[in-house]
Design an enzyme around this catalytic site. Structure first.
Site, PDB file in Angstrom:
ATOM      1  N   GLU A  62       0.854  -1.187   0.000  1.00 15.42           N
ATOM      2  CA  GLU A  62       0.000   0.000   0.000  1.00 15.42           C
ATOM      3  C   GLU A  62       0.887   1.232   0.000  1.00 15.42           C
ATOM      4  OE1 GLU A  62      -2.842   2.561   2.990  1.00 15.42           O
ATOM      5  OE2 GLU A  62      -2.810   0.380   3.259  1.00 15.42           O
ATOM      6  N   ARG A  66       0.675  10.278   0.801  1.00 15.73           N
ATOM      7  CA  ARG A  66       1.024  11.315   1.774  1.00 15.73           C
ATOM      8  C   ARG A  66       2.193  12.164   1.313  1.00 15.73           C
ATOM      9  NH1 ARG A  66       1.091   7.541   7.245  1.00 15.73           N
ATOM     10  NH2 ARG A  66      -1.012   6.668   6.993  1.00 15.73           N
ATOM     11  N   THR A  90      -4.145   6.338   1.630  1.00 17.52           N
ATOM     12  CA  THR A  90      -4.376   7.736   1.981  1.00 17.52           C
ATOM     13  C   THR A  90      -5.052   8.475   0.830  1.00 17.52           C
ATOM     14  OG1 THR A  90      -2.288   7.569   3.222  1.00 17.52           O
ATOM     15  CG2 THR A  90      -3.386   9.690   3.234  1.00 17.52           C
ATOM     16  N   LYS A 150     -11.306  -1.159   6.182  1.00 17.70           N
ATOM     17  CA  LYS A 150     -10.108  -0.918   6.971  1.00 17.70           C
ATOM     18  C   LYS A 150     -10.553  -0.288   8.291  1.00 17.70           C
ATOM     19  CE  LYS A 150      -6.149   2.274   6.944  1.00 17.70           C
ATOM     20  NZ  LYS A 150      -5.339   3.176   6.074  1.00 17.70           N
TER      21      LYS A 150
END
Length: 229
Positions: A62, A66, A90, A150
């Site tokens: 993943e 960011r 994100t 998640k």
């Protein structure tokens, strides 16, 4: 998971059903078990970091958005390491979702859920794993066909007791807890029947990545999987 790994970037004309997306996430998580959450600070780290994780057995990654290198990392890895499964994390809004898909992300992970992002995920050509921290957020996704979520931040959101509590009313839902998962609790998380995999960063200690100590990253990745048996 080969059906995920070998996919070329999907187009808007190829949108799997929500049931098919759930099946894709299940296969991805079954093989991954631990999903390393990666933030690329230097473009030069993209390949050596991914190679170290993969050498340790973590081949589903993943890559968070960011940093300014997130989309570049996804493109580079899809081109240079087609044997890996690379997703985007994100993802905060519809624009980031579209950019991640265009970069070649094979799955999408969000830290939270908004009605707009959840709806966009339904028509997204790759599976979306929405972040939730409460039953109410879960129900927003559930109403649209989502069955895999998640739990984030997992420990702050109640950790294992929360997962046990959510398992009652949502018996057909499974989770990827992320945030506060570490070597001391990862086995307990994975022992929960509604946990399909976990996300974490402990195999990517900042001191190691800044120093380019990829051997230590590889070792920590292998040790993480060994803990699960």
């Amino acid at each position: 998971m080969s059906s995920i790994q070998n996919n070329k970037p999907a187009t808007s004309q190829t949108v799997p059903s929500m049931a098919d997306k759930v099946a894709l996430i299940d296969r991805l998580c079954e093989e991954a078990r631990i999903l390393p959450v990666i933030t690329i600070e230097r473009e030069a780290d993209i390949l050596p970091m991914a190679d170290a994780l993969a050498a340790g057995g973590l081949r589903t990654l993943e890559v968070t958005l960011r940093s300014e290198h997130g989309l570049t990392a996804i493109r580079v890895l899809r081109e240079a390491r087609p044997d890996l499964c690379v997703g985007a994390g994100t993802v905060l809004d519809e624009t980031m979702l579209a950019d991640a898909v265009a970069a070649g992300a094979q799955f999408i992970v969000t830290p939270g859920s908004t009605p707009e992002l959840l709806k966009a995920g339904v028509s997204c050509p790759v599976p979306l794993l929405p972040g939730i921290g409460s039953a109410s957020e879960l129900m927003l996704g559930y109403a649209l066909g989502y069955r895999r979520f998640k739990l984030f931040p997992a420990e702050i959101s109640g950790g294992i007791p929360a997962l046990k509590a959510l398992g009652g009313p949502f018996g057909n839902v499974r989770f990827c807890p992320t945030g506060g998962v570490n070597p001391g609790n990862v086995k307990n998380y994975m022992a929960q029947p509604n946990v399909m995999c976990v996300g974490g960063t402990w195999m990517l200690e900042s001191a190691w990545t800044r120093a380019g100590d990829w051997q230590r990253v590889q070792q920590a990745s292998a040790e993480a999987l060994q803990m699960l048996g």
